[in-house]
Each structure stands twice: as C-alpha cells, then as structure tokens.
Design a protein around this motif. Structure first.
Motif, PDB file in Angstrom:
ATOM      1  N   VAL A  28       0.840  -1.204   0.000  1.00 42.86           N
ATOM      2  CA  VAL A  28       0.000   0.000   0.000  1.00 42.86           C
ATOM      3  C   VAL A  28       0.872   1.250   0.000  1.00 42.86           C
ATOM      4  O   VAL A  28       1.847   1.342   0.749  1.00 42.86           O
ATOM      5  CB  VAL A  28      -0.980  -0.004   1.191  1.00 42.86           C
ATOM      6  CG1 VAL A  28      -0.262  -0.188   2.513  1.00 42.86           C
ATOM      7  CG2 VAL A  28      -1.815   1.274   1.234  1.00 42.86           C
ATOM      8  N   GLN A  29       0.489   2.193  -0.838  1.00 47.02           N
ATOM      9  CA  GLN A  29       1.158   3.488  -0.936  1.00 47.02           C
ATOM     10  C   GLN A  29       0.143   4.588  -0.647  1.00 47.02           C
ATOM     11  O   GLN A  29      -0.969   4.565  -1.178  1.00 47.02           O
ATOM     12  CB  GLN A  29       1.728   3.672  -2.340  1.00 47.02           C
ATOM     13  CG  GLN A  29       2.405   5.022  -2.579  1.00 47.02           C
ATOM     14  CD  GLN A  29       2.726   5.235  -4.053  1.00 47.02           C
ATOM     15  OE1 GLN A  29       1.830   5.271  -4.890  1.00 47.02           O
ATOM     16  NE2 GLN A  29       4.010   5.351  -4.373  1.00 47.02           N
ATOM     17  N   ILE A  30       0.529   5.553   0.187  1.00 47.25           N
ATOM     18  CA  ILE A  30      -0.326   6.707   0.469  1.00 47.25           C
ATOM     19  C   ILE A  30       0.418   7.974   0.059  1.00 47.25           C
ATOM     20  O   ILE A  30       1.545   8.223   0.503  1.00 47.25           O
ATOM     21  CB  ILE A  30      -0.712   6.781   1.962  1.00 47.25           C
ATOM     22  CG1 ILE A  30      -1.497   5.535   2.378  1.00 47.25           C
ATOM     23  CG2 ILE A  30      -1.529   8.040   2.241  1.00 47.25           C
ATOM     24  CD1 ILE A  30      -1.836   5.485   3.867  1.00 47.25           C
ATOM     25  N   LEU A  31      -0.206   8.766  -0.802  1.00 50.46           N
ATOM     26  CA  LEU A  31       0.335  10.046  -1.264  1.00 50.46           C
ATOM     27  C   LEU A  31      -0.412  11.138  -0.498  1.00 50.46           C
ATOM     28  O   LEU A  31      -1.561  11.445  -0.799  1.00 50.46           O
ATOM     29  CB  LEU A  31       0.147  10.182  -2.768  1.00 50.46           C
ATOM     30  CG  LEU A  31       0.699   9.007  -3.591  1.00 50.46           C
ATOM     31  CD1 LEU A  31       0.247   9.108  -5.046  1.00 50.46           C
ATOM     32  CD2 LEU A  31       2.210   8.929  -3.498  1.00 50.46           C
ATOM     33  N   ALA A  32       0.246  11.700   0.512  1.00 49.97           N
ATOM     34  CA  ALA A  32      -0.454  12.516   1.504  1.00 49.97           C
ATOM     35  C   ALA A  32       0.041  13.957   1.520  1.00 49.97           C
ATOM     36  O   ALA A  32       1.211  14.213   1.806  1.00 49.97           O
ATOM     37  CB  ALA A  32      -0.269  11.901   2.886  1.00 49.97           C
ATOM     38  N   PRO A  33      -0.847  14.906   1.248  1.00 50.73           N
ATOM     39  CA  PRO A  33      -0.460  16.309   1.357  1.00 50.73           C
ATOM     40  C   PRO A  33      -0.372  16.742   2.820  1.00 50.73           C
ATOM     41  O   PRO A  33      -0.943  16.099   3.706  1.00 50.73           O
ATOM     42  CB  PRO A  33      -1.598  17.037   0.646  1.00 50.73           C
ATOM     43  CG  PRO A  33      -2.790  16.157   0.865  1.00 50.73           C
ATOM     44  CD  PRO A  33      -2.253  14.753   0.816  1.00 50.73           C
ATOM     45  N   GLU A  34       0.318  17.833   3.039  1.00 49.61           N
ATOM     46  CA  GLU A  34       0.460  18.348   4.400  1.00 49.61           C
ATOM     47  C   GLU A  34      -0.893  18.686   5.018  1.00 49.61           C
ATOM     48  O   GLU A  34      -1.169  18.359   6.177  1.00 49.61           O
ATOM     49  CB  GLU A  34       1.354  19.592   4.396  1.00 49.61           C
ATOM     50  CG  GLU A  34       1.547  20.214   5.762  1.00 49.61           C
ATOM     51  CD  GLU A  34       2.496  21.402   5.733  1.00 49.61           C
ATOM     52  OE1 GLU A  34       2.736  21.983   6.810  1.00 49.61           O
ATOM     53  OE2 GLU A  34       2.997  21.749   4.643  1.00 49.61           O
ATOM     54  N   THR A  35      -1.749  19.333   4.243  1.00 48.87           N
ATOM     55  CA  THR A  35      -3.040  19.794   4.757  1.00 48.87           C
ATOM     56  C   THR A  35      -4.169  19.011   4.101  1.00 48.87           C
ATOM     57  O   THR A  35      -4.323  19.051   2.881  1.00 48.87           O
ATOM     58  CB  THR A  35      -3.231  21.294   4.486  1.00 48.87           C
ATOM     59  OG1 THR A  35      -2.145  22.018   5.076  1.00 48.87           O
ATOM     60  CG2 THR A  35      -4.544  21.784   5.076  1.00 48.87           C
ATOM     61  N   ASP A  36      -4.930  18.288   4.914  1.00 53.63           N
ATOM     62  CA  ASP A  36      -5.990  17.453   4.356  1.00 53.63           C
ATOM     63  C   ASP A  36      -7.083  17.222   5.399  1.00 53.63           C
ATOM     64  O   ASP A  36      -6.942  16.374   6.281  1.00 53.63           O
ATOM     65  CB  ASP A  36      -5.419  16.115   3.891  1.00 53.63           C
ATOM     66  CG  ASP A  36      -6.393  15.341   3.016  1.00 53.63           C
ATOM     67  OD1 ASP A  36      -7.609  15.627   3.078  1.00 53.63           O
ATOM     68  OD2 ASP A  36      -5.950  14.443   2.282  1.00 53.63           O
ATOM     69  N   PRO A  37      -8.195  17.967   5.322  1.00 52.46           N
ATOM     70  CA  PRO A  37      -9.270  17.766   6.277  1.00 52.46           C
ATOM     71  C   PRO A  37      -9.985  16.432   6.125  1.00 52.46           C
ATOM     72  O   PRO A  37     -10.719  16.005   7.027  1.00 52.46           O
ATOM     73  CB  PRO A  37     -10.227  18.932   5.984  1.00 52.46           C
ATOM     74  CG  PRO A  37      -9.918  19.347   4.592  1.00 52.46           C
ATOM     75  CD  PRO A  37      -8.461  19.081   4.387  1.00 52.46           C
ATOM     76  N   ALA A  38      -9.784  15.748   4.998  1.00 53.91           N
ATOM     77  CA  ALA A  38     -10.425  14.449   4.785  1.00 53.91           C
ATOM     78  C   ALA A  38      -9.584  13.308   5.348  1.00 53.91           C
ATOM     79  O   ALA A  38     -10.115  12.350   5.917  1.00 53.91           O
ATOM     80  CB  ALA A  38     -10.685  14.228   3.295  1.00 53.91           C
ATOM     81  N   PHE A  39      -8.260  13.370   5.151  1.00 55.63           N
ATOM     82  CA  PHE A  39      -7.353  12.380   5.729  1.00 55.63           C
ATOM     83  C   PHE A  39      -6.606  13.091   6.846  1.00 55.63           C
ATOM     84  O   PHE A  39      -5.540  13.651   6.659  1.00 55.63           O
ATOM     85  CB  PHE A  39      -6.406  11.839   4.659  1.00 55.63           C
ATOM     86  CG  PHE A  39      -5.701  10.569   5.044  1.00 55.63           C
ATOM     87  CD1 PHE A  39      -6.410   9.437   5.419  1.00 55.63           C
ATOM     88  CD2 PHE A  39      -4.316  10.489   5.014  1.00 55.63           C
ATOM     89  CE1 PHE A  39      -5.767   8.256   5.767  1.00 55.63           C
ATOM     90  CE2 PHE A  39      -3.661   9.311   5.354  1.00 55.63           C
ATOM     91  CZ  PHE A  39      -4.391   8.196   5.736  1.00 55.63           C
ATOM     92  N   THR A  40      -7.221  13.072   7.998  1.00 55.74           N
ATOM     93  CA  THR A  40      -6.822  13.913   9.129  1.00 55.74           C
ATOM     94  C   THR A  40      -5.476  13.488   9.717  1.00 55.74           C
ATOM     95  O   THR A  40      -4.991  12.384   9.471  1.00 55.74           O
ATOM     96  CB  THR A  40      -7.876  13.813  10.240  1.00 55.74           C
ATOM     97  OG1 THR A  40      -7.924  12.440  10.698  1.00 55.74           O
ATOM     98  CG2 THR A  40      -9.254  14.233   9.733  1.00 55.74           C
ATOM     99  N   PRO A  41      -4.871  14.355  10.531  1.00 55.89           N
ATOM    100  CA  PRO A  41      -3.640  13.954  11.218  1.00 55.89           C
ATOM    101  C   PRO A  41      -3.818  12.665  12.022  1.00 55.89           C
ATOM    102  O   PRO A  41      -2.885  11.857  12.104  1.00 55.89           O
ATOM    103  CB  PRO A  41      -3.338  15.152  12.120  1.00 55.89           C
ATOM    104  CG  PRO A  41      -3.929  16.325  11.391  1.00 55.89           C
ATOM    105  CD  PRO A  41      -5.191  15.793  10.764  1.00 55.89           C
TER     106      PRO A  41
END
Length: 242
Positions: free
Chosen positions: A169-182
């Motif tokens: 599994v690979q996750i491409l995660a932006p710094e700011t994301d209200p949908a994929f929360t901290p």
C-alpha cells in the motif's frame, strides 16, 4: 468529505484511450499490456473527468499497464467547471451525492470489476483519488482481488479499513488534508508497518487535498507535487505489478 473535495483546477490535454463496457460499467480504457492492469478509482468528478483520463494515459505508458477508469456513479456526472465556479460549488451538495454513492452500494460493483480484471490479467493494481481511496483499501483487504494499491489524499477512510490491508500500500499525503486527518495519518503510519506488507507513505509539504488530481499546473509548487505523485505511483506499480 468537505468542500475541498469539490475545488481544484482543470488540466489541458486530450486523452488518447477509448470507451468500452466491462463488468456492466462504462469504462475509459488506455494501454495495451497483457501482463498488468490498473484500476483508477475516481473522485467525485467521475469517470469522464479529463484530469483522471490524462493520468490514466500516463500510467498506461509509464507503468506498462492497461488502465481502466470505470464509472461507479451510474452515469451521474459532476461538471468539471464546478471546481472553479463558486456558484456551482455552492449548489453542489457533496454529502447528498455521497449518500447516493454509499460504500454499501458501490463496493460490490468495484469488487466485481476487480474480479473481472483478475480473470484476465496476471497482476492488477488500483489507485484511488479522494472518494475512491476507501475502495482501494477495501480491495486491499483481499489479495485475490488486487495485488497492490495506492491512493492520493484519501476521503471516507475508516481505521478498520486501514487495519485490514493485506497487499502493498502506498499513500500520497499532502500536508493539509481535512479528509485524511492527522489522526488518520498517524493511525496508518502506526498500524500498517505491523501488518507485514510493503508500505510507502509519501509526504507532500505545503500541498493540500486534491493536489494529485486537481492541482494548479500554473503554480510551480503544485505542478511539481502532482507530477511527483504521478511518478511515485508509476514506480509503485512498476515494482509490484511486474
């Protein structure tokens, strides 16, 4: 899901694939590989979204795969100019749309599509953007359905879906994301390394939800980020589908 899911930018370009029907779903298909297939699990702008079709063309060429972008919204299409039109954005009820396209309704269709490809190709991968990411995780719970998954700025993901993954599994995660929360990011980074699967978490500083599929190509930082996300996904599938 939040309002950021319906904002973004349209890209210029002409997709080179064709339209067909597979597993009862209208589908954009591009590429000619007989060894590997990739399913693009679309965001709320669906299977006709030019940005995703252009990405499909890139994956087909650069990851040596036949790429499928099916319609999992039963023909409902959100006009892409909604992203840049404040009036249309205000009129578009995201949560009502999600209610019409619930997990319980759509996942059996997504599973059926993946099964159809697994019957034809030795290796099958899936990448989900925003709405489609939860489905990538669900496919990833069953290695008979999929061989590797990737996702960019996931929406609607539950911790139980993260916990159940059994394929790379690979996750491409932006710094700011209200949908994929901290909190969800932290859960993924704590749990997935304990599951015995290959895992890659790619962090994109300064970028926000939607960058990989709807980023502003006139902004140098966003352009670099969306192109890097594409290259990272290509490398991921090249590794695990070939």
């Amino acid at each position: 899901m939040s309002d950021c899911c319906k904002t973004g930018f349209n890209w210029n370009g002409s997709p080179t694939g064709t339209e067909t029907t597979l597993a009862d779903k209208k589908t954009y298909v591009t590429g000619s590989s007989k060894k590997a297939a990739i399913i693009i699990l679309h965001d709320i702008f669906g299977w006709t979204f030019t940005n995703l079709r252009l990405l499909a063309d890139h994956f087909a060429k650069e990851a040596d795969a036949t790429v499928y972008l099916p319609d999992f919204f039963d023909g409902e299409v959100i006009e892409p100019d909604t992203m840049e039109n404040p009036e249309k954005r205000a009129q578009f009820d995201v949560m009502a749309f999600i209610g019409r396209n619930s997990k319980d309704l759509r996942f059996p269709e997504i599973k059926k599509f993946s099964q159809a490809l697994k019957a034809e190709y030795p290796k099958v991968g899936a990448i989900g953007y925003c709405w489609g990411a939860w489905a990538a995780f669900r496919l990833g719970a069953d290695p008979t359905l999929i061989d590797a998954i990737s996702m960019a700025h996931p929406s609607l993901v539950e911790t139980s879906e993260i916990d159940a993954v059994k394929v790379p599994v690979q996750i491409l995660a932006p710094e700011t994301d209200p949908a994929f929360t901290p909190e969800l990011k932290a859960h993924a980074n704590k749990v997935i390394p304990t599951l015995g699967v290959y895992y890659e978490y790619v962090y994109f500083p300064g970028l926000t939800h939607g960058f990989a599929a709807k980023g502003d190509v006139t902004d140098e930082k966003q352009k670099f980020g969306l192109e890097k996300a594409k290259r990272d996904a290509v490398a991921w599938f090249a590794e695990f589908l070939h």
